[in-house]
Write a protein that holds these residues in place. Structure first.
Motif, mmCIF file in Angstrom:
data_model
loop_
_atom_site.group_PDB
_atom_site.id
_atom_site.type_symbol
_atom_site.label_atom_id
_atom_site.label_comp_id
_atom_site.label_asym_id
_atom_site.label_seq_id
_atom_site.Cartn_x
_atom_site.Cartn_y
_atom_site.Cartn_z
ATOM 1 N N ALA A 200 61.888 14.967 45.196
ATOM 2 C CA ALA A 200 60.878 14.053 45.733
ATOM 3 C C ALA A 200 59.549 14.232 45.027
ATOM 4 C CB ALA A 200 60.743 14.289 47.234
ATOM 5 N N ALA A 201 58.537 14.634 45.764
ATOM 6 C CA ALA A 201 57.208 14.739 45.177
ATOM 7 C C ALA A 201 56.968 16.140 44.674
ATOM 8 C CB ALA A 201 56.142 14.370 46.218
ATOM 9 N N ALA A 202 56.190 16.224 43.581
ATOM 10 C CA ALA A 202 55.871 17.534 43.032
ATOM 11 C C ALA A 202 54.914 18.274 43.936
ATOM 12 C CB ALA A 202 55.249 17.365 41.644
ATOM 13 N N GLN A 203 54.359 17.612 44.944
ATOM 14 C CA GLN A 203 53.396 18.237 45.830
ATOM 15 C C GLN A 203 54.049 18.934 47.016
ATOM 16 O OE1 GLN A 203 50.216 18.727 45.484
ATOM 17 N NE2 GLN A 203 50.235 17.811 43.468
ATOM 18 N N ALA A 204 55.365 19.089 47.017
ATOM 19 C CA ALA A 204 56.015 19.844 48.085
ATOM 20 C C ALA A 204 55.456 21.241 48.105
ATOM 21 C CB ALA A 204 57.526 19.885 47.830
ATOM 22 N N ALA A 205 55.406 21.862 49.279
ATOM 23 C CA ALA A 205 54.796 23.169 49.412
ATOM 24 C C ALA A 205 55.429 24.173 48.470
ATOM 25 C CB ALA A 205 54.945 23.665 50.847
ATOM 26 N N PRO A 206 54.613 24.932 47.687
ATOM 27 C CA PRO A 206 55.168 25.907 46.762
ATOM 28 C C PRO A 206 55.828 27.052 47.508
ATOM 29 C CG PRO A 206 52.789 26.133 46.906
ATOM 30 C CD PRO A 206 53.163 24.881 47.663
ATOM 31 N N GLY A 207 56.711 27.778 46.820
ATOM 32 C CA GLY A 207 57.364 28.914 47.447
ATOM 33 C C GLY A 207 58.860 28.844 47.278
ATOM 34 N N PRO A 208 59.604 29.549 48.130
ATOM 35 C CA PRO A 208 61.056 29.627 48.000
ATOM 36 C C PRO A 208 61.764 28.279 48.085
ATOM 37 C CG PRO A 208 60.237 31.289 49.517
ATOM 38 C CD PRO A 208 59.107 30.358 49.245
ATOM 39 N N ASP A 209 61.154 27.307 48.786
ATOM 40 C CA ASP A 209 61.802 26.015 48.954
ATOM 41 C C ASP A 209 61.675 25.121 47.717
ATOM 42 O OD1 ASP A 209 62.582 26.698 51.490
ATOM 43 O OD2 ASP A 209 60.779 25.876 52.431
ATOM 44 N N ARG A 210 60.785 25.492 46.772
ATOM 45 C CA ARG A 210 60.609 24.669 45.581
ATOM 46 C C ARG A 210 61.762 24.935 44.614
ATOM 47 N NH1 ARG A 210 56.842 21.803 43.126
ATOM 48 N NH2 ARG A 210 55.345 22.253 44.762
ATOM 49 N N GLU A 211 62.394 23.873 44.137
ATOM 50 C CA GLU A 211 63.512 24.034 43.218
ATOM 51 C C GLU A 211 63.025 24.501 41.850
ATOM 52 O OE1 GLU A 211 66.053 20.644 43.020
ATOM 53 O OE2 GLU A 211 65.745 20.144 45.121
ATOM 54 N N ARG A 212 63.871 25.221 41.155
ATOM 55 C CA ARG A 212 63.549 25.700 39.824
ATOM 56 C C ARG A 212 63.437 24.521 38.862
ATOM 57 N NH1 ARG A 212 66.790 26.820 35.495
ATOM 58 N NH2 ARG A 212 65.999 28.313 33.962
ATOM 59 N N VAL A 213 62.404 24.521 38.060
ATOM 60 C CA VAL A 213 62.179 23.445 37.101
ATOM 61 C C VAL A 213 62.972 23.720 35.830
ATOM 62 C CG1 VAL A 213 60.444 22.260 35.721
ATOM 63 C CG2 VAL A 213 59.887 23.001 38.035
ATOM 64 N N GLN A 214 63.691 22.721 35.348
ATOM 65 C CA GLN A 214 64.428 22.843 34.104
ATOM 66 C C GLN A 214 63.516 22.471 32.945
ATOM 67 O OE1 GLN A 214 67.651 23.968 34.116
ATOM 68 N NE2 GLN A 214 67.324 24.234 36.313
ATOM 69 N N VAL A 215 63.653 23.189 31.834
ATOM 70 C CA VAL A 215 62.811 22.926 30.668
ATOM 71 C C VAL A 215 63.680 22.683 29.446
ATOM 72 C CG1 VAL A 215 60.818 24.223 31.499
ATOM 73 C CG2 VAL A 215 62.624 25.407 30.246
ATOM 74 N N PRO A 216 63.151 21.940 28.455
ATOM 75 C CA PRO A 216 63.908 21.693 27.232
ATOM 76 C C PRO A 216 64.217 22.995 26.495
ATOM 77 C CG PRO A 216 62.069 20.179 27.421
ATOM 78 C CD PRO A 216 61.872 21.220 28.474
ATOM 79 N N THR A 217 65.364 23.056 25.862
ATOM 80 C CA THR A 217 65.771 24.193 25.043
ATOM 81 C C THR A 217 65.768 23.767 23.580
ATOM 82 O OG1 THR A 217 68.084 23.568 25.181
ATOM 83 C CG2 THR A 217 67.240 25.043 26.906
ATOM 84 N N ALA A 218 65.993 24.722 22.696
ATOM 85 C CA ALA A 218 66.063 24.385 21.273
ATOM 86 C C ALA A 218 67.158 23.368 21.016
ATOM 87 C CB ALA A 218 66.307 25.656 20.468
ATOM 88 N N GLU A 219 68.284 23.496 21.721
ATOM 89 C CA GLU A 219 69.389 22.564 21.537
ATOM 90 C C GLU A 219 69.017 21.147 21.946
ATOM 91 O OE1 GLU A 219 72.892 23.493 23.736
ATOM 92 O OE2 GLU A 219 74.055 21.857 22.877
ATOM 93 N N SER A 220 68.342 21.019 23.090
ATOM 94 C CA SER A 220 67.974 19.681 23.556
ATOM 95 C C SER A 220 66.908 19.044 22.688
ATOM 96 C CB SER A 220 67.500 19.748 25.013
ATOM 97 O OG SER A 220 66.282 20.461 25.129
ATOM 98 N N VAL A 221 66.117 19.865 21.997
ATOM 99 C CA VAL A 221 65.045 19.335 21.161
ATOM 100 C C VAL A 221 65.528 19.023 19.749
ATOM 101 C CG1 VAL A 221 62.815 19.858 20.088
ATOM 102 C CG2 VAL A 221 63.209 20.464 22.473
ATOM 103 N N PHE A 222 66.242 19.971 19.142
ATOM 104 C CA PHE A 222 66.611 19.822 17.738
ATOM 105 C C PHE A 222 68.091 19.559 17.490
ATOM 106 C CE2 PHE A 222 62.662 22.475 17.201
ATOM 107 C CZ PHE A 222 61.889 21.424 16.731
ATOM 108 N N GLY A 223 68.864 19.343 18.550
ATOM 109 C CA GLY A 223 70.244 18.947 18.366
ATOM 110 C C GLY A 223 71.254 20.066 18.499
ATOM 111 N N LYS A 224 72.516 19.724 18.341
ATOM 112 C CA LYS A 224 73.603 20.654 18.593
ATOM 113 C C LYS A 224 73.661 21.810 17.606
ATOM 114 C CE LYS A 224 76.580 17.396 21.008
ATOM 115 N NZ LYS A 224 77.906 16.752 21.069
#
Length: 286
Positions: A22-46
């Motif tokens: 939903a919104a990024a403004q959900a209360a911080p803490g244990p209930d906040r889901e882990r954010v996924q970030v780009p990896t070398a593979e996703s940026v520069f290919g297989k």
């Protein structure tokens, strides 16, 4: 030919809404889901699949410099979006074909709680020689989507570059640091005006900063703020005394009126909040 994964091209604002629900403004803490970030593979290919993190073989490109927002802190209020530029300088025998960078917040790469991704799919590169280029990407930050109070302070900068012949790449999860800060406000009011020489002058004020959880401004309490004075005709201010901000960021002190001049409050800033001087309040001493 490499194909950049969709996650690497989603804008900062959309990334958090897509990756955290939903919104990024959900209360911080244990209930906040882990954010996924780009990896070398996703940026520069297989071709990155077989590479270890931070792979830097002898033939790989070399990162020499990454500059975020011209080297300045990234300061945001409660509503206005801000677009910054990230410059990546790298070199390789064949030249540089592309470069990429983004900001992430968290104790380590496996526990990211904030990410600011580029607007562009590929960097805009300009060669300074046959082997070296500086590539640029822009990041648009929306305080109402991308930020909450716990994210103020130091962020990591992940960066990488791809050789022009696409033979190899370099990728660093922590190549540099950048600070994201909560916009500050500081006001002053000296009374009475005018005032007789030798009488007591009361100087009030308020120190406040952006609250990214409520999207409003709130007092910044228990902060040391300097009261400064510049005599009429003088070139610079001198510090008269230092006061701690109280409830709701309130500032108050008294001084003896001695001469015409300008009064202001001066805040040195913290890691989460930028330095600021209030506008001056001129007092006429009779």
């Amino acid at each position: 030919m490499r194909i950049r994964a969709t996650v690497a091209v989603v804008s900062g604002a959309l990334a958090l809404s897509a990756l955290t629900g939903a919104a990024a403004q959900a209360a911080p803490g244990p209930d906040r889901e882990r954010v996924q970030v780009p990896t070398a593979e996703s940026v520069f290919g297989k071709q990155a699949t077989a590479k270890s993190k931070g792979f830097t073989a002898a033939a790989a490109p070399k990162l020499s410099k990454v500059t975020v927002n011209g080297g300045k802190d990234i300061v945001l209020g409660t509503t206005k979006l801000k677009t910054i530029t990230v410059s990546i300088t790298a070199s390789h025998a064949s030249g540089i074909g592309d470069a990429y960078a983004y900001l992430w917040h968290g104790p380590d790469f496996d526990n990211v709680d904030g990410v600011l991704l580029p607007n562009e799919e590929y960097g805009s590169c300009k060669a300074s020689s046959a082997t070296t280029s500086t590539c640029k990407v822009t990041i648009t930050v929306d305080p109402q989507w991308d930020l909450y109070n716990d994210l103020a302070g130091s962020w990591n900068v992940a960066a990488g570059a791809l050789a022009a012949d696409e033979s190899d790449f370099v990728w660093k999860e922590k190549f540099a640091k950048s600070r994201v800060q909560r916009f500050s406000k500081l006001v002053v009011n000296a009374t009475p005006e005018p005032i007789k020489k030798g009488k007591t002058l009361t100087v009030n004020g308020t120190l406040s900063r952006a609250n990214w959880d409520t999207w409003k401004y709130a007092g910044y309490t228990q902060q040391s703020v300097k009261l400064q004075f510049k005599k009429k005709g003088a070139a610079s201010y001198t510090t008269v005394k230092t006061v701690k901000s109280g409830s709701k960021g309130a500032l108050k002190t008294t001084v003896k009126a001695a001469s015409d001049g300008y009064w202001r409050w001066s805040f040195a800033g913290t890691s989460t909040t930028p330095a600021i001087n209030s506008t001056a309040d001129f007092v006429d001493v009779k």
